[in-house]
Design an enzyme around this catalytic site. Structure first.
Site, PDB file in Angstrom:
ATOM      1  N   GLY A 129      11.685 -13.085 -15.947  1.00 25.99           N
ATOM      2  CA  GLY A 129      11.524 -11.977 -16.874  1.00 25.99           C
ATOM      3  C   GLY A 129      12.867 -11.524 -17.397  1.00 25.99           C
ATOM      4  N   GLY A 188      14.796  -8.001 -19.591  1.00 28.14           N
ATOM      5  CA  GLY A 188      14.701  -6.662 -20.160  1.00 28.14           C
ATOM      6  C   GLY A 188      15.935  -6.341 -20.962  1.00 28.14           C
ATOM      7  N   MET A 240      18.538  -4.558 -20.076  1.00 27.85           N
ATOM      8  CA  MET A 240      19.781  -4.537 -19.307  1.00 27.85           C
ATOM      9  C   MET A 240      20.041  -5.812 -18.524  1.00 27.85           C
ATOM     10  SD  MET A 240      21.341  -1.654 -19.793  1.00 27.85           S
ATOM     11  CE  MET A 240      22.434  -1.650 -18.391  1.00 27.85           C
ATOM     12  N   VAL A 264      15.731 -11.619 -14.662  1.00 30.58           N
ATOM     13  CA  VAL A 264      15.347 -11.986 -13.306  1.00 30.58           C
ATOM     14  C   VAL A 264      14.980 -13.470 -13.310  1.00 30.58           C
ATOM     15  CG1 VAL A 264      13.812 -11.530 -11.358  1.00 30.58           C
ATOM     16  CG2 VAL A 264      14.463  -9.660 -12.890  1.00 30.58           C
ATOM     17  N   LYS A 276      18.460 -11.179  -9.720  1.00 29.57           N
ATOM     18  CA  LYS A 276      18.534 -10.236 -10.832  1.00 29.57           C
ATOM     19  C   LYS A 276      19.992 -10.119 -11.239  1.00 29.57           C
ATOM     20  CE  LYS A 276      15.908  -6.818 -11.550  1.00 29.57           C
ATOM     21  NZ  LYS A 276      15.095  -5.597 -11.518  1.00 29.57           N
ATOM     22  N   ASP A 300      13.700   6.075 -10.376  1.00 30.05           N
ATOM     23  CA  ASP A 300      13.007   5.324 -11.428  1.00 30.05           C
ATOM     24  C   ASP A 300      11.668   4.794 -10.901  1.00 30.05           C
ATOM     25  OD1 ASP A 300      12.740   4.354 -13.992  1.00 30.05           O
ATOM     26  OD2 ASP A 300      13.761   2.466 -13.586  1.00 30.05           O
TER      27      ASP A 300
END
Length: 572
Positions: free
Chosen positions: A16, A18, A20, A23, A38, A134
Site C-alpha cells: 500500500g 499513502g 507520507m 508499505v 513501512k 491517530d
C-alpha cells in the site's frame, strides 16, 4: 522496488501507499520470516525530511517497547539510502476501514469486541507513557479469527495532509478529540475519545460529528468542540442502551469527564449486556461553562489560523535561507579540514610530505594490514559456524513461542524464584515475555550473533521488606532503575529523619537470558540474570550439548516446572 533491500530485509512486493509513506511485503532471510516494511517517501522538502525522519525513528523505537496481543509488533527500525524504515509484523486480514466500506455497520457484538480489544491495547500503551494520537479504522487490523490489532504507533506524530492553508479538508479529522482540534496538549484520554468515535461509526455507519455532503473542516471542528453527539439509540432504537452511556463517557468534551483509563472502557464494553454503566455527567452549569470555554478557544483558533500560517511560511523561508548559508559554510570548512587531515595522515604514515614516494616497507605493511582485514581468522570452521547459527535460530524460534505463551497465559511457577531484596517467592507469576536477536558476518555469511530473551515475574501478593533509613536512598534508586513498583511506609524520628522504612513490592522483577554464538570454539554461551536464581551466571555449552531437548529443559526451568537444567549451572 521489488528486489531492493532495506537493511537485511528483501522487498518482494508493495502492499500500500499513502501521502507520507509506503508499505511493502518483505522477507527476513535470517529467520525466513515475512515482515511488513513501512518507509517514508522521499518527496518531502529536505529541511522538513530531517525532522520528520528523526521523529519517525525515535517514536518507532519507543513503540517497539510495546508487546501486546492487540498491538502490531515492531521488530526493527533503521535507515537505508537516506530513507527511514520500520520492520513490523505482517498481518493477514482486513482493516476496519475496509470492513466498514463493505458493510457500513457491524453486528453489535462484533463492534463491542473490536472496540474492547483496541481499548486493551491503549491501556497497555498508557503503562509506557505512549499516546497513539491517530486511532481510526484504517489503523485497526482485524484477522479472520476476530483478533484486532492497533497499528501505526510509530508514526502517530507525523504531520498529516489533512488541511490546506485555506482550511479545506483533504481527509477530515473525524476521529480527533476536542483538545486536538484546538491545539491543546493531549494525553491518553484523547485516544479514548477517538476510540469512541470509531465505536460510534461501527454501530451507526457514520462518525458522531460528520454531516453528509460537507466539504470544509471548520464546521466539523466546531461540532467536535461544542455540539453534543446524537445518542446511538436515537439513530437506531434497537441498539442496547448501554452504548449510549459508554459513548457519553468516551465522547465527553472535557478529558476529565471521560474514562480515565481505556481499561475501564474495555470492561464496560465486555459487560454491555449485563450491568449498567455508571454515568458521570457533570452538572449542567459546569458543562455550559466548559462548552463556552471550548467555543472561545475554537473562535480564537479560527481567527488566528491564517495569520499564524502566513507567519509560519515567512519564518520557514528565513530559517531555510539561514540554514542553507550555514550548511555551505560548514561544507567549505569540512573540505579544508579534510584536506589538511589527509596531508598530515600521509606524512605520518610515510614519513614524507604528500606527493613523494613512500618506502617499500611502508607499502608492504599496508598490504599486510589490508589482508588481515578480510581474513576470516585462523582455524575458523565455516561448517561449524553454520551449525552454531542454526542452533541459535532454533533457540530464537523456541523462545519466541515461549514469550507468546507467557504473555497470553501468565503461568505460575511451581518452584520458587529468588528476587532482589525479597528473597524467594512462591507461586511467581510470569509475564511480559520478549525475544529478539542480532546478527553478524562470519566468513562472508550473515549469521546469528546472539538471542536475547527477557521476561518479568510478579509476586502473587505484595512482599514486605524492612530497610534502615541510611540504606533507603540506595534501595529506592535501585528499585526505580529496575522499574520495580513499590510503596514505602517511613518511620521518622523527632527531628524528621527517616530511621527505617517498610517497603511493599510485588514486582515486576526483570529476568534475562542471552544466548551468544561461540564461533571460535563451536558452541553457545549462556548469560543468565535473575533466572530463577538471583544474580548473573555464565555457562558454555558445546554444540552437541545444545540440543532441542536441552532447549526445552531451559524452558521448563524458566517456568519452574523442572530443575534438570541446573546440572549445567553446577559446572560453575
Amino acid at each position: 522496488m521489488e528486489g531492493k533491500r532495506f537493511g537485511r530485509y528483501l522487498i518482494v512486493g508493495e502492499l500500500g501507499r499513502g501521502a507520507m509513506g509506503a508499505v511493502y511485503r518483505a522477507i527476513d532471510p535470517l529467520i525466513e520470516r515475512e515482515v511488513a516494511i513501512k518507509t517514508l517517501l522521499p518527496h518531502l522538502p529536505e529541511d522538513e525530511m530531517v525532522a520528520v525522519r528523526e521523529r519517525f525513528l525515535r517514536e518507532a523505537r519507543s513503540a517497539g517497547r510495546l508487546n501486546h496481543p492487540n498491538i502490531v509488533t515492531i521488530f526493527d527500525v533503521g535507515e537505508q539510502d537516506g530513507l527511514a524504515y520500520i520492520a513490523m509484523e505482517l498481518l493477514e486480514g482486513r482493516t476496519l476501514q475496509q470492513m466498514l466500506t463493505e458493510s457500513r455497520r457491524l453486528p453489535v457484538a462484533t463492534a463491542a469486541d473490536i472496540a474492547a480489544q483496541v481499548a486493551d491495547a491503549l491501556d497497555h500503551a498508557l503503562g509506557f507513557g505512549i499516546v497513539h494520537r491517530d486511532v481510526k479504522p484504517a489503523n485497526i487490523m482485524v484477522s479472520a479469527s476476530g483478533r484486532a490489532k492497533l497499528a501505526d504507533f510509530g508514526v502517530a506524530h507525523l504531520p498529516s495532509a489533512s488541511m490546506t492553508h485555506t482550511g479545506a479538508a483533504l481527509g477530515s479529522p473525524k476521529y480527533m478529540a476536542p483538545e486536538q482540534v484546538i491545539g491543546q496538549p493531549v494525553d491518553p484520554r484523547a485516544d479514548i475519545f477517538s476510540l469512541g468515535a470509531v465505536l460510534y461509526e461501527m454501530l451507526t455507519g457514520r462518525t458522531p460529528f460528520e454531516r453528509e455532503g460537507e466539504s470544509t473542516v471548520f464546521a466539523l471542528m466546531n461540532r467536535i468542540v461544542a455540539e453534543p453527539h446524537a445518542p446511538v439509540t436515537q439513530l437506531d432504537p434497537s441498539l442496547p442502551p448501554a452504548f449510549d452511556r459508554i459513548l457519553a463517557r468516551a465522547l465527553a468534551k472535557s478529558p476529565a469527564d471521560r474514562y480515565q483509563r481505556a481499561g475501564e472502557m474495555a470492561r464496560d464494553l465486555r459487560g454491555y449486556r449485563d450491568a449498567p454503566v455508571r454515568e458521570t455527567a457533570p452538572a449542567p452549569g459546569l458543562q455550559q461553562q466548559k462548552t463556552a470555554s471550548l467555543l472561545a478557544d475554537l473562535d480564537m483558533f479560527s481567527a488566528t489560523f491564517e495569520v499564524q500560517q502566513s507567519e509560519r511560511v515567512r519564518a520557514e523561508e528565513v530559517a531555510r535561507s539561514t540554514k542553507e548559508a550555514e550548511a555551505q559554510r560548514w561544507i567549505e570548512l569540512q573540505a579544508r579540514e579534510r584536506e589538511q587531515f589527509e596531508r598530515e595522515r600521509e606524512q605520518a604514515f610515510t614519513g614524507t610530505q604528500g606527493g613523494t614516494r613512500p618506502s617499500a616497507a611502508i607499502l608492504l605493511a599496508r598490504q599486510q594490514a589490508a589482508k588481515r582485514a578480510v581474513d576470516t581468522g585462523p582455524g575458523l570452521d565455516v561448517d561449524a559456524a553454520t551449525k552454531v547459527s542454526a542452533r541459535l535460530r532454533a533457540a530464537f524460534q523456541y523462545l519466541s513461542e515461549l514469550s507468546t505463551a507467557l504473555n497470553e497465559a501468565h503461568p505460575v511457577s511451581d518452584r520458587p524464584y529468588s528476587v532482589i531484596y525479597v528473597g524467594k517467592i512462591q507461586n511467581a507469576i510470569l509475564a511480559d515475555g520478549f525475544t529478539d536477536y542480532r546478527s553478524r558476518i562470519v566468513a562472508g555469511t550473515e549469521v546469528f550473533d546472539f538471542v536475547v530473551f527477557k521476561y518479568k515475574v510478579r509476586c502473587p501478593k505484595p512482599a514486605t521488606v524492612e530497610v534502615v533509613g541510611a540504606e533507603l536512598p540506595y534501595v529506592r534508586e535501585k528499585l526505580e532503575s529496575m522499574r520495580i513498583q513499590f510503596a514505602a511506609n517511613e518511620t521518622r524520628n523527632d527531628i524528621g529523619n527517616v530511621v527505617r522504612a517498610t517497603l511493599a513490592m510485588s514486582g515486576p522483577f526483570p529476568c534475562e537470558a542471552i544466548l551468544r554464538g561461540d564461533y571460535e570454539r563451536g558452541g553457545v554461551r549462556l548469560e543468565l540474570e535473575n533466572v530463577r536464581q538471583l544474580g548473573a551466571f555464565k555457562i558454555r555449552l558445546a554444540l552437541e550439548e545444545f540440543s532441542d531437548d536441552v532447549l526445552d529443559e531451559f524452558g521448563t526451568y524458566v517456568l519452574g516446572a523442572s530443575d534438570s537444567f541446573e546440572r549445567f549451572l553446577k559446572r560453575l
